[in-house]
Design an enzyme around this catalytic site. Sequence first.
Site, short mmCIF file in Angstrom:
data_model
loop_
_atom_site.label_atom_id
_atom_site.label_comp_id
_atom_site.label_asym_id
_atom_site.label_seq_id
_atom_site.Cartn_x
_atom_site.Cartn_y
_atom_site.Cartn_z
N THR A 7 0.83 -1.20 0.00
CA THR A 7 0.00 0.00 0.00
C THR A 7 0.87 1.24 0.00
O THR A 7 1.99 1.21 0.49
CB THR A 7 -0.94 0.03 1.24
OG1 THR A 7 -1.73 1.21 1.19
CG2 THR A 7 -0.17 0.01 2.55
N GLY A 11 -2.12 6.00 6.26
CA GLY A 11 -3.10 5.69 7.31
C GLY A 11 -3.22 4.18 7.52
O GLY A 11 -3.27 3.69 8.65
N LYS A 12 -3.23 3.44 6.41
CA LYS A 12 -3.30 1.97 6.52
C LYS A 12 -2.03 1.42 7.18
O LYS A 12 -2.11 0.54 8.03
CB LYS A 12 -3.44 1.34 5.13
CG LYS A 12 -4.78 1.54 4.45
CD LYS A 12 -4.77 0.79 3.13
CE LYS A 12 -5.99 1.05 2.28
NZ LYS A 12 -5.90 0.41 0.95
N ASP A 69 -7.65 -3.73 0.18
CA ASP A 69 -8.51 -2.85 -0.61
C ASP A 69 -9.76 -2.62 0.22
O ASP A 69 -10.38 -3.57 0.70
CB ASP A 69 -8.85 -3.42 -1.99
CG ASP A 69 -9.28 -2.28 -2.91
OD1 ASP A 69 -8.42 -1.45 -3.25
OD2 ASP A 69 -10.47 -2.19 -3.24
N GLY A 151 -9.07 9.13 5.70
CA GLY A 151 -10.19 8.90 4.78
C GLY A 151 -11.50 9.47 5.30
O GLY A 151 -11.59 10.64 5.69
N TYR A 152 -12.53 8.63 5.32
CA TYR A 152 -13.87 9.07 5.68
C TYR A 152 -14.14 9.04 7.19
O TYR A 152 -15.28 9.24 7.62
CB TYR A 152 -14.91 8.19 4.96
CG TYR A 152 -14.86 8.32 3.44
CD1 TYR A 152 -15.61 9.28 2.78
CD2 TYR A 152 -14.05 7.48 2.67
CE1 TYR A 152 -15.56 9.41 1.39
CE2 TYR A 152 -13.98 7.59 1.28
CZ TYR A 152 -14.74 8.56 0.66
OH TYR A 152 -14.69 8.70 -0.71
N LYS A 173 -10.11 2.64 17.57
CA LYS A 173 -10.61 2.36 16.22
C LYS A 173 -10.28 0.92 15.83
O LYS A 173 -11.12 0.21 15.27
CB LYS A 173 -10.01 3.35 15.20
CG LYS A 173 -10.47 3.04 13.77
CD LYS A 173 -9.90 3.92 12.69
CE LYS A 173 -10.24 3.35 11.32
NZ LYS A 173 -9.64 4.08 10.20
N HIS A 178 -13.44 -2.41 10.39
CA HIS A 178 -13.49 -3.39 9.31
C HIS A 178 -12.11 -4.02 9.08
O HIS A 178 -11.98 -5.19 8.80
CB HIS A 178 -13.98 -2.71 8.02
CG HIS A 178 -13.26 -1.43 7.69
ND1 HIS A 178 -13.09 -0.42 8.59
CD2 HIS A 178 -12.62 -1.02 6.55
CE1 HIS A 178 -12.41 0.57 8.04
NE2 HIS A 178 -12.10 0.22 6.80
N ARG A 179 -11.05 -3.18 9.23
CA ARG A 179 -9.68 -3.67 8.99
C ARG A 179 -9.28 -4.68 10.06
O ARG A 179 -8.66 -5.70 9.77
CB ARG A 179 -8.73 -2.45 8.99
CG ARG A 179 -7.31 -2.78 8.55
CD ARG A 179 -6.58 -1.54 8.06
NE ARG A 179 -7.14 -1.06 6.80
CZ ARG A 179 -7.92 0.02 6.70
NH1 ARG A 179 -8.18 0.76 7.74
NH2 ARG A 179 -8.44 0.36 5.53
P1 ITT Z 1 -3.53 1.75 -1.58
O1 ITT Z 1 -4.30 1.34 -2.82
O2 ITT Z 1 -2.12 2.19 -1.86
O3 ITT Z 1 -3.62 0.71 -0.48
P2 ITT Z 1 -5.68 3.69 -1.26
O4 ITT Z 1 -5.94 4.79 -0.28
O5 ITT Z 1 -5.79 4.03 -2.73
O6 ITT Z 1 -4.22 3.08 -0.95
P3 ITT Z 1 -7.91 1.88 -1.55
O7 ITT Z 1 -7.81 1.83 -3.02
O8 ITT Z 1 -8.15 0.61 -0.79
O9 ITT Z 1 -6.58 2.48 -0.89
O10 ITT Z 1 -9.01 2.96 -1.17
C1 ITT Z 1 -9.48 2.99 0.11
C2 ITT Z 1 -10.16 4.32 0.38
O11 ITT Z 1 -11.31 4.04 1.22
C3 ITT Z 1 -9.24 5.21 1.22
O12 ITT Z 1 -8.51 6.10 0.44
C4 ITT Z 1 -10.22 5.90 2.15
O13 ITT Z 1 -10.76 7.01 1.50
C5 ITT Z 1 -11.32 4.85 2.34
N1 ITT Z 1 -11.06 4.05 3.56
C6 ITT Z 1 -10.61 2.76 3.62
N2 ITT Z 1 -10.45 2.38 4.90
C7 ITT Z 1 -10.78 3.45 5.65
C8 ITT Z 1 -10.80 3.70 7.03
O14 ITT Z 1 -10.40 2.79 7.92
N3 ITT Z 1 -11.20 4.89 7.46
C9 ITT Z 1 -11.59 5.84 6.59
N4 ITT Z 1 -11.59 5.71 5.27
C10 ITT Z 1 -11.18 4.52 4.79
#
Ligand code: ITT
Length: 194
Positions: A7, A11-12, A69, A151-152, A173, A178-179
């Site tokens: 990734t 944040g992840k 994802d 994110g959101y 959190k 979900h994670r």
């Molecule tokens: P990578 O593909 O590099 O992992 P990305 O941010 O593009 O990074 P995704 O394609 O999985 O990742 O998109 C996930 C989006 O969903 C992320 O950018 C956030 O906007 C939202 N999201 C996912 N998990 C979240 C969380 O725990 N809290 C808030 N928003 C989240």
Amino acid sequence: MKIILATRNKGKVKEFNVLAEGTNLEFISLPEEIGDLPEETGTTFQENALIKAKFAFENCGGTPCLADDSGLEVKFLDGAPGIYSARYSEEGTDDSNTHKLLKDMHGVPKKDRKASFKCSLVLIGKDCDHSVEGSFEGEIGTSLKGKNGFGYDPIFVLPESGLHLAELNQIEKIKVSHRSIAFNKLKAVLEVSR
Ligand code: ITT
């Protein structure tokens, strides 16, 4: 067990490091020289996680790679932004995405604001190939609250406490998200102790 996180989302990375505490898993960032992850052309979270995990594994010399994802599904919007969560607004930043969603939900009554975060994890190694999912229910708030997470999180409201996810600290959190639900399933598959 060393695992590369496929990734570019900081944040992840932070959340996976907390999730790994007390386990024998050690998460390593995706090396910069590998460049950008490929385009997410899948039609599901699982397909997109597979694209990212495969790419990282093929470029990281055989070290196991884990891809996440994830995204937000809003019932009133027929599941949008879904797999397009990271690119919901034109600018595609956390800030612009959350503001677009607040605007799209403007005036929608509380009973119709249900939403869920989804997370699909795919782990690929020489001798392993695992896929798990996690889901977390809540609703879309009417304003931004809290400074934590990413994110959101500032507009996602927890059903029981009424708190926004960004008002929880990282540990709080991680206990509900979900994670972590998906990660606990992965730990069970790998039989990793805490
Ligand atoms: P990578 O593909 O590099 O992992 P990305 O941010 O593009 O990074 P995704 O394609 O999985 O990742 O998109 C996930 C989006 O969903 C992320 O950018 C956030 O906007 C939202 N999201 C996912 N998990 C979240 C969380 O725990 N809290 C808030 N928003 C989240």
